[in-house]
Design an enzyme around this catalytic site. Structure first.
Site, short mmCIF file in Angstrom:
data_model
loop_
_atom_site.label_atom_id
_atom_site.label_comp_id
_atom_site.label_asym_id
_atom_site.label_seq_id
_atom_site.Cartn_x
_atom_site.Cartn_y
_atom_site.Cartn_z
N ASP A 90 0.84 -1.18 0.00
CA ASP A 90 0.00 0.00 0.00
C ASP A 90 0.89 1.24 0.00
OD1 ASP A 90 -3.02 0.80 0.50
OD2 ASP A 90 -1.78 2.16 1.70
N ASN A 106 -3.05 12.89 -4.04
CA ASN A 106 -4.23 13.28 -4.80
C ASN A 106 -4.74 14.66 -4.37
OD1 ASN A 106 -4.54 11.12 -6.58
ND2 ASN A 106 -5.66 9.90 -5.09
N HIS A 151 -5.70 14.23 -9.20
CA HIS A 151 -5.80 12.80 -9.51
C HIS A 151 -4.96 12.40 -10.72
CE1 HIS A 151 -8.83 11.62 -6.55
NE2 HIS A 151 -9.37 12.82 -6.72
N ASP A 157 -2.51 9.34 -10.67
CA ASP A 157 -2.47 8.25 -11.65
C ASP A 157 -1.04 8.01 -12.14
OD1 ASP A 157 -5.17 7.91 -11.43
OD2 ASP A 157 -5.68 8.91 -13.32
N GLU A 202 -4.81 2.25 -4.28
CA GLU A 202 -3.35 2.34 -4.23
C GLU A 202 -2.72 1.08 -3.65
OE1 GLU A 202 -4.80 4.35 -0.37
OE2 GLU A 202 -5.50 3.99 -2.40
#
Length: 311
Positions: free
Chosen positions: A176, A184, A189, A193, A219
């Protein structure tokens, strides 16, 4: 496009080859059915074959039947060539699996036209196969990162668990990204990405050829790592965690540093899929609680708790 001519008649074979080569085709020639059968079994077999009915060792009709029995997504287009022109013979050739029929003596214009039909059919078939492969890829891969999606990585895990039940060793890592929400919130975002894609590439580069990596959701990533003789899964996950911490991800907002928390669990014969994942997730949660940027190992045999990767 490559075309195979299988004909024991030297004159007929030479005329066929001359017409086809004049029209830009690469031509392979054989003088008997057995040689043609060997060529048509190869991985890069010619896409189209013109087969004489009467040949030594293996006649054209039997050759067609054998070719049609092959398991392949790209079956060759087969044209039967013969002096037999009775309707019963035409039906026999088509029933055996031939796509088309050409009688001797053949007209060069008719030959070109029938080969052109075959070429169009091959192109349509190839387009269909590519579409099928694309759909299969989309069904098993994450659209953003290109990694296995959740369903596919779980399928890989189940396959490896089946192997482990026969004596192989297996470890999984639940990974994680630490504080991904901050990325973010701070950068948007699109940058988030880019971080996910960059991390996917970094992890893929660091994994061994027999390991599997999938995006498990958001994630979170899942690593399926078979434990081969002479290898150490502890070193693998420790190295991954260090590499991520030491390698900023390039984004539109510049290089961004990030860290990874990893929970690792080894397969035990009593584990089902949910139990194995739950132990890895529990180890991941402990990694988060203990400060992130570290690998925590679930109890597994002689190994108990953890390895710390200091920032």
């Amino acid at each position: 496009m490559r075309i195979l001519i299988a004909d024991d008649d030297c004159t007929s074979r030479a005329v066929l080859a001359a017409v086809l080569q004049k029209n830009g085709f690469e031509v392979l020639q054989t003088t008997n059915g057995a040689e043609a059968w060997q060529l048509l079994q190869q991985p890069q077999a010619p896409a189209l074959a013109i087969l004489d009915w009467v040949m030594p060792e293996l006649d054209g009709l039997e050759l067609v039947r054998r070719v049609r029995a092959l398991a392949t997504d790209r079956p060759p287009y087969l044209i039967m060539l013969t002096s037999r022109c009775a309707k019963v013979d035409v039906i026999a050739g088509l029933d055996a699996g031939a796509n088309d029929y050409l009688t001797k003596p053949f007209d060069s214009g008719e030959l070109r036209a029938r080969v052109a039909v075959g070429r169009r059919m091959i192109e349509l078939q190839e387009a269909l196969v590519r579409s099928k492969e694309l759909l299969a890829h989309q069904a098993t891969h994450d659209a953003l990162t290109g990694l296995y999606n959740r369903r596919a990585i779980l399928a890989r895990l189940q396959d490896e668990m089946a192997r482990a039940q026969r004596g192989a060793a297996l470890a999984i890592g639940s990974c994680d990204i630490d504080h991904f929400k901050r990325i973010n919130d701070s950068y948007g975002h699109q940058t988030g990405d880019e971080v996910l894609c960059g991390l996917a590439r970094l992890l893929t580069e660091q994994l061994r050829p027999f390991d599997s990596l999938g995006r498990f959701g958001g994630e979170e990533f899942l690593i399926v790592a078979p434990i081969k003789n002479g290898t150490c899964h502890v070193a693998l996950f420790d190295r991954l965690c260090r590499q991520v911490a030491n390698t900023p991800i390039v984004t539109r907002n510049g290089p961004l540093a990030l860290t990874l928390s990893i929970g690792v669990a080894c397969y035990r014969p009593t584990d089902d899929l949910d139990q194995l994942l739950a132990r890895a997730d529990a180890a991941l949660y402990r990694a988060k609680e203990q400060g992130r940027n570290r690998v925590i190992y679930a109890a597994c045999g002689e190994m108990d708790e953890a390895t710390l990767i200091k920032s």
